[in-house]
Design a protein around this motif. Structure first.
Motif, mmCIF file in Angstrom:
data_model
loop_
_atom_site.group_PDB
_atom_site.id
_atom_site.type_symbol
_atom_site.label_atom_id
_atom_site.label_comp_id
_atom_site.label_asym_id
_atom_site.label_seq_id
_atom_site.Cartn_x
_atom_site.Cartn_y
_atom_site.Cartn_z
ATOM 1 N N MET A 287 0.839 -1.199 0.000
ATOM 2 C CA MET A 287 0.000 0.000 0.000
ATOM 3 C C MET A 287 0.876 1.253 0.000
ATOM 4 N N VAL A 288 0.517 2.211 -0.805
ATOM 5 C CA VAL A 288 1.232 3.490 -0.857
ATOM 6 C C VAL A 288 1.001 4.262 0.441
ATOM 7 N N GLN A 289 2.066 4.856 0.964
ATOM 8 C CA GLN A 289 1.897 5.741 2.117
ATOM 9 C C GLN A 289 1.158 6.999 1.664
ATOM 10 N N PRO A 290 0.098 7.391 2.355
ATOM 11 C CA PRO A 290 -0.642 8.568 1.908
ATOM 12 C C PRO A 290 0.184 9.844 2.055
ATOM 13 N N TYR A 291 0.002 10.768 1.148
ATOM 14 C CA TYR A 291 0.663 12.074 1.203
ATOM 15 C C TYR A 291 -0.201 13.065 0.413
ATOM 16 N N PRO A 292 -0.034 14.366 0.645
ATOM 17 C CA PRO A 292 -0.843 15.355 -0.086
ATOM 18 C C PRO A 292 -0.522 15.321 -1.581
ATOM 19 N N LEU A 293 -1.561 15.161 -2.378
ATOM 20 C CA LEU A 293 -1.406 15.055 -3.825
ATOM 21 C C LEU A 293 -1.620 16.423 -4.477
ATOM 22 N N GLN A 294 -0.684 16.779 -5.356
ATOM 23 C CA GLN A 294 -0.836 17.987 -6.172
ATOM 24 C C GLN A 294 -0.966 17.547 -7.629
ATOM 25 N N PHE A 295 -1.760 18.270 -8.404
ATOM 26 C CA PHE A 295 -2.091 17.846 -9.762
ATOM 27 C C PHE A 295 -1.697 18.912 -10.777
ATOM 28 N N VAL B 117 -7.402 6.937 -12.032
ATOM 29 C CA VAL B 117 -6.625 5.725 -11.711
ATOM 30 C C VAL B 117 -6.465 5.600 -10.197
ATOM 31 N N ILE B 118 -6.187 6.723 -9.535
ATOM 32 C CA ILE B 118 -6.064 6.698 -8.073
ATOM 33 C C ILE B 118 -7.379 6.247 -7.446
ATOM 34 N N ARG B 119 -8.487 6.723 -7.998
ATOM 35 C CA ARG B 119 -9.808 6.297 -7.496
ATOM 36 C C ARG B 119 -9.953 4.788 -7.604
ATOM 37 N N GLU B 120 -9.553 4.227 -8.753
ATOM 38 C CA GLU B 120 -9.719 2.781 -8.956
ATOM 39 C C GLU B 120 -8.797 1.973 -8.040
ATOM 40 N N ARG B 121 -7.581 2.467 -7.823
ATOM 41 C CA ARG B 121 -6.603 1.699 -7.040
ATOM 42 C C ARG B 121 -6.720 1.899 -5.543
ATOM 43 N N TYR B 122 -6.931 3.144 -5.131
ATOM 44 C CA TYR B 122 -6.824 3.492 -3.707
ATOM 45 C C TYR B 122 -8.055 4.213 -3.191
ATOM 46 N N GLY B 123 -9.138 4.184 -3.947
ATOM 47 C CA GLY B 123 -10.280 5.042 -3.658
ATOM 48 C C GLY B 123 -10.783 4.965 -2.230
ATOM 49 N N GLU C 21 -9.414 3.933 0.587
ATOM 50 C CA GLU C 21 -8.487 4.435 1.607
ATOM 51 C C GLU C 21 -8.270 5.942 1.459
ATOM 52 N N PHE C 22 -8.102 6.391 0.215
ATOM 53 C CA PHE C 22 -7.732 7.787 -0.018
ATOM 54 C C PHE C 22 -8.925 8.729 0.065
ATOM 55 N N PHE C 23 -10.096 8.304 -0.413
ATOM 56 C CA PHE C 23 -11.219 9.238 -0.524
ATOM 57 C C PHE C 23 -12.121 9.205 0.701
ATOM 58 N N GLY C 24 -12.105 8.117 1.457
ATOM 59 C CA GLY C 24 -12.935 8.012 2.644
ATOM 60 C C GLY C 24 -14.327 7.491 2.330
ATOM 61 N N THR C 25 -15.072 7.195 3.378
ATOM 62 C CA THR C 25 -16.381 6.563 3.195
ATOM 63 C C THR C 25 -17.372 7.485 2.494
ATOM 64 N N ASN C 26 -17.194 8.810 2.612
ATOM 65 C CA ASN C 26 -18.096 9.758 1.942
ATOM 66 C C ASN C 26 -17.544 10.272 0.621
ATOM 67 N N GLY C 27 -16.393 9.767 0.212
ATOM 68 C CA GLY C 27 -15.649 10.406 -0.864
ATOM 69 C C GLY C 27 -15.966 9.948 -2.269
ATOM 70 N N PHE C 28 -17.180 9.460 -2.481
ATOM 71 C CA PHE C 28 -17.579 9.012 -3.815
ATOM 72 C C PHE C 28 -18.956 9.564 -4.135
ATOM 73 N N PHE D 128 -4.405 21.067 -3.104
ATOM 74 C CA PHE D 128 -3.899 19.770 -2.663
ATOM 75 C C PHE D 128 -5.053 18.873 -2.232
ATOM 76 N N LEU D 129 -4.915 17.598 -2.558
ATOM 77 C CA LEU D 129 -5.869 16.578 -2.115
ATOM 78 C C LEU D 129 -5.178 15.763 -1.029
ATOM 79 N N LEU D 130 -5.674 15.874 0.205
ATOM 80 C CA LEU D 130 -5.119 15.135 1.334
ATOM 81 C C LEU D 130 -5.956 13.870 1.517
ATOM 82 N N PRO D 131 -5.342 12.700 1.380
ATOM 83 C CA PRO D 131 -6.095 11.459 1.541
ATOM 84 C C PRO D 131 -6.732 11.344 2.923
ATOM 85 N N ALA D 132 -7.876 10.672 2.969
ATOM 86 C CA ALA D 132 -8.596 10.490 4.240
ATOM 87 C C ALA D 132 -7.737 9.773 5.275
#
Length: 322
Positions: free
Chosen positions: A1-9, A63-69, A71-78, A299-303
């Motif tokens: 599993m990837v360690q979560p970190y703030p994502l910039q796009f 892709v991040i949504r499909e792989r890590y959604g 964990e990263f987006f949280g229970t309300n994040g869809f 920045f998108l900070l994972p849940a």
């Protein structure tokens, strides 16, 4: 599993007939032309942003949504409707007036397949003297009155104009007739949707030289004539290291914070956090790293990031999925 970190796009820049070059003031790279929108964080067929930092660099938000959604987006994040990331984050340069427009709710039966309605909020980053917006209908305007005003070319008579200045916040639920006008730069937090119904466009040509399409029937159908609950507020006078709630909806809550010294924060398992740096500079720190941040960056900070720290001299907008 990837360690979560703030994502910039890397932003997806959109040329618009009403756009300009003001987003360059944030140090953003713009392509040629009149750039009206920078899609800063997006997971939409019309614009999907890719990560530029850390070990997930190069991956799209889809892709991040499909792989890590989870964990990263949280229970309300869809989005319950289409499973995508629920929000779209933009910076807008309104060098000219935008069309008078209105957005549908999620349950409008003529929405394109898989598309959401569009409830949104604006935070005014910069406004030239005398700048204004169109914000809702005047009292007593129902469907018949609005239809007649459109038909007779006097739609402006049916609309409220509001002067704006930097720091103003506007909540715009679906069904609210609205338009940004020339001379404002705006951060927009909205449902992940690209559906706009144009009521009126000043009879001007689009980028292709032809008149832009209007959507009068859809506009009349989705307008909330009794009001949809739009609210606006001044947000100045906020103390150091304080949060102020500036928009609250079923789709997002947005708070403004003024950072002046180290400020401990934390994500929750329920939702990602989106940070938009509205002005100033500072640092964003977390277990395992830190980033220098400045106005115009998002920045998108994972849940599952947990604790993080804001520091510096900056104003930030914080958005979560409730």
């Amino acid at each position: 599993m990837v360690q979560p970190y703030p994502l910039q796009f890397k932003p997806e820049m959109k040329e618009r007939v009403w756009g300009g070059r003001a987003l360059e003031n944030f140090g953003l790279e713009l392509p040629e032309g009149a750039i009206g929108e920078g899609w800063m964080i997006g997971d939409h067929p019309n614009g999907t942003t890719k990560v530029v930092n850390g070990e997930l660099a190069g991956l799209g938000l889809d892709v991040i949504r499909e792989r890590y959604g989870r964990e990263f987006f949280g229970t309300n994040g869809f989005s319950a409707k289409n499973g995508r990331f629920p929000l779209l984050i933009k910076l807008l340069d309104c060098n000219d007036d935008l069309s008078i427009q209105v957005h549908p709710t999620d349950d409008y039966d003529r929405l394109p397949e898989g598309e959401l309605g569009k409830t949104e909020m604006w935070y005014i980053l910069d406004a030239k003297p005398g700048a204004k917006i169109i914000y809702g209908l005047k009292d007593g305007i129902g469907r018949a009155e609005l239809a007649a005003a459109i038909e007779e070319g006097r739609v402006m008579d049916a609309l409220q104009e509001v002067p704006v200045e930097a720091g103003d916040a506007f909540y715009i639920p679906a069904g609210t007739v609205h338009a940004l006008c020339a001379g404002v730069v705006v951060a927009e937090i909205q449902q992940n949707s690209d559906t706009t119904y144009r009521v009126f466009d000043y009879n001007r040509p689009g980028l292709d030289g032809n008149p832009r399409e209007l959507h009068v029937e859809d506009s009349l159908n989705v307008t909330a004539y009794e009001g949809a609950g739009a609210t606006r507020m001044k947000t100045d006078g906020l103390g150091a290291n304080e949060w102020l709630s500036i928009a609250s909806s079923p789709y997002f809550t947005v708070d403004k914070g003024v950072v002046r010294r180290p400020w401990q924060q934390a994500t929750s398992p329920e939702s990602f956090v989106i940070l938009v740096v509205a002005e100033g500079t500072g640092k964003l720190g977390w277990t395992g790293g830190s980033l220098d941040v400045k106005a115009g960056e998002c920045f998108l900070l994972p849940a599952n990031l947990g604790g993080y720290e804001l520091d510096g001299e900056m104003t930030v907008l914080r958005s979560v999925a409730p």
